[in-house]
Structures are given as C-alpha cells and as structure tokens.
Design a protein around this motif. Structure first.
Motif, short mmCIF file in Angstrom:
data_model
loop_
_atom_site.label_atom_id
_atom_site.label_comp_id
_atom_site.label_asym_id
_atom_site.label_seq_id
_atom_site.Cartn_x
_atom_site.Cartn_y
_atom_site.Cartn_z
N LEU A 274 -7.99 -6.64 -8.52
CA LEU A 274 -7.80 -5.97 -7.24
C LEU A 274 -8.92 -4.97 -7.05
O LEU A 274 -9.23 -4.20 -7.96
CB LEU A 274 -6.45 -5.27 -7.22
CG LEU A 274 -6.04 -4.55 -5.95
CD1 LEU A 274 -5.91 -5.53 -4.79
CD2 LEU A 274 -4.72 -3.82 -6.16
N SER B 166 0.82 -1.19 0.00
CA SER B 166 0.00 0.00 0.00
C SER B 166 0.86 1.25 0.00
O SER B 166 1.76 1.39 0.84
CB SER B 166 -0.92 0.02 1.23
OG SER B 166 -1.61 1.25 1.29
N VAL C 92 -8.70 -4.39 0.99
CA VAL C 92 -8.73 -4.80 -0.41
C VAL C 92 -9.15 -6.25 -0.57
O VAL C 92 -9.00 -7.06 0.35
CB VAL C 92 -7.35 -4.60 -1.10
CG1 VAL C 92 -6.98 -3.14 -1.16
CG2 VAL C 92 -6.27 -5.40 -0.41
N THR D 3 -6.56 0.91 4.29
CA THR D 3 -7.53 0.47 3.27
C THR D 3 -7.78 -1.02 3.43
O THR D 3 -7.00 -1.73 4.07
CB THR D 3 -7.01 0.81 1.85
OG1 THR D 3 -8.04 0.54 0.91
CG2 THR D 3 -5.78 -0.01 1.50
N GLU E 250 -10.61 -2.22 -4.02
CA GLU E 250 -10.65 -1.63 -2.69
C GLU E 250 -12.09 -1.73 -2.21
O GLU E 250 -13.03 -1.40 -2.94
CB GLU E 250 -10.21 -0.17 -2.75
CG GLU E 250 -10.07 0.45 -1.38
CD GLU E 250 -9.44 1.83 -1.44
OE1 GLU E 250 -9.32 2.44 -0.37
OE2 GLU E 250 -9.08 2.30 -2.53
#
Length: 173
Positions: free
Chosen positions: A117, A40, A48, A46, A119
C-alpha cells in the motif's frame, strides 16, 4: 481431500491511516475472487495505490476485474502484479475485487500474500503508467465476463447447463 484454505483468514495491512483487508472467496462470485476492502481514517482526502502479486505459476490471462467493483481503477502487468489506484475521502471505504479463473478452488491461499500500500503524491498521480508492462483489456475480458455472471463467453459452452461449463453449479467436483 485437499484442505481448504484455513489461511482464509483475512490479510490486513495498515499504513498512515489507511487500512486494507484482503480475503479470498470461492463462493461470493461466479469465479474465485480476491476481495479488498480499503478504508481511510485520515482527516483529509488521499490517493492510494494498492499493489498485489499474482503467484508466478498462475497465468495472468486468467485474472480479471469485476465491472461493478472499480474495474477501471485496476491495471494488470506482465510481471505478475496488479495495481489498484483510488482516491479516498476521510472515513470512506471502497470494496474492489479481481477474479481468478481456476479449476482448483481447494487451495487459494497462494493468493493471500500481503499487498503493498502506498499513498501517492500529486506528482506520482500525474505520472504515466508503465505502458510496456500493461496487459491489454482483451487479455482478461473472458474473466471479466465470467466474474460479472456472463458465462456464455466461455469457449465451448453452448448453454448454461452444459456439462463443459467449469463454473456450473451441477454439484459435480
């Protein structure tokens, strides 16, 4: 002679300050493994979700997660995908793997496809997993055991040096 995966080049995906580097190795663990390094660069924490497709021709029961590399964050689905979810703090890196029990280590490049990927919002984190498609933990327990070095759980293997042990280092091809 089968050509080793010259596509052993890492696959890298970057999105919104998160980078994932994916490689395949046949030598670092007792069974071949797909290795992910998540990093990150975001200024705030965050959460993910990493989704990886398993080749349709590969049996899902031969996929397992290493207990020392965030295995409890992985979920395997019947539709030939695996998902990894984790929280990342700013500047944090996480290494995780899944093992692929196979006799053919000559060409593992089919596992080097680009992962997805995403978030996750707080709401998405709270939503329940798709229970219908989830494989139970017993379906890949054998691979989990072997990946962590426990070869005694292999069916038909009486001892570490047994010629029936497909993972032994006896030098035979």
């Amino acid at each position: 002679m089968s050509q080793g995966s010259d596509s052993n080049e890492p696959v890298t995906v970057s999105k919104d300050g998160i980078t994932v580097k994916k490689t395949v190795t046949a030598e670092e663990f007792p069974v071949p493994a797909v290795v992910f390094l998540l990093a990150s660069n975001k200024p705030e924490p965050t959460h993910v979700r990493l989704t990886d497709q398993i080749p349709e021709s590969f049996p899902m029961e031969r996929v397992g997660f290493h207990p020392e590399f965030e295995s409890d964050q992985w979920t395997a689905y019947k539709d030939h995908r695996v998902e990894f979810e984790c929280g990342l703090d700013p500047g944090e890196e996480v290494k995780t793997v899944y093992g692929i029990r196979t006799d053919d280590t000559g060409d593992l490049s089919s596992f080097l496809i680009e992962p997805t990927l995403k978030e996750l919002s707080a709401k998405e984190q709270e939503e329940a997993a798709d229970i219908e498609g989830v494989l139970g933990p017993d379906n890949s327990q054998l691979v989990r055991d072997v990946l962590s070095g426990n070869r005694s759980s292999l069916p038909g293997v009486d001892g570490e040096d047994s010629p029936q042990d497909p993972l032994s280092d006896d030098g035979a091809d």
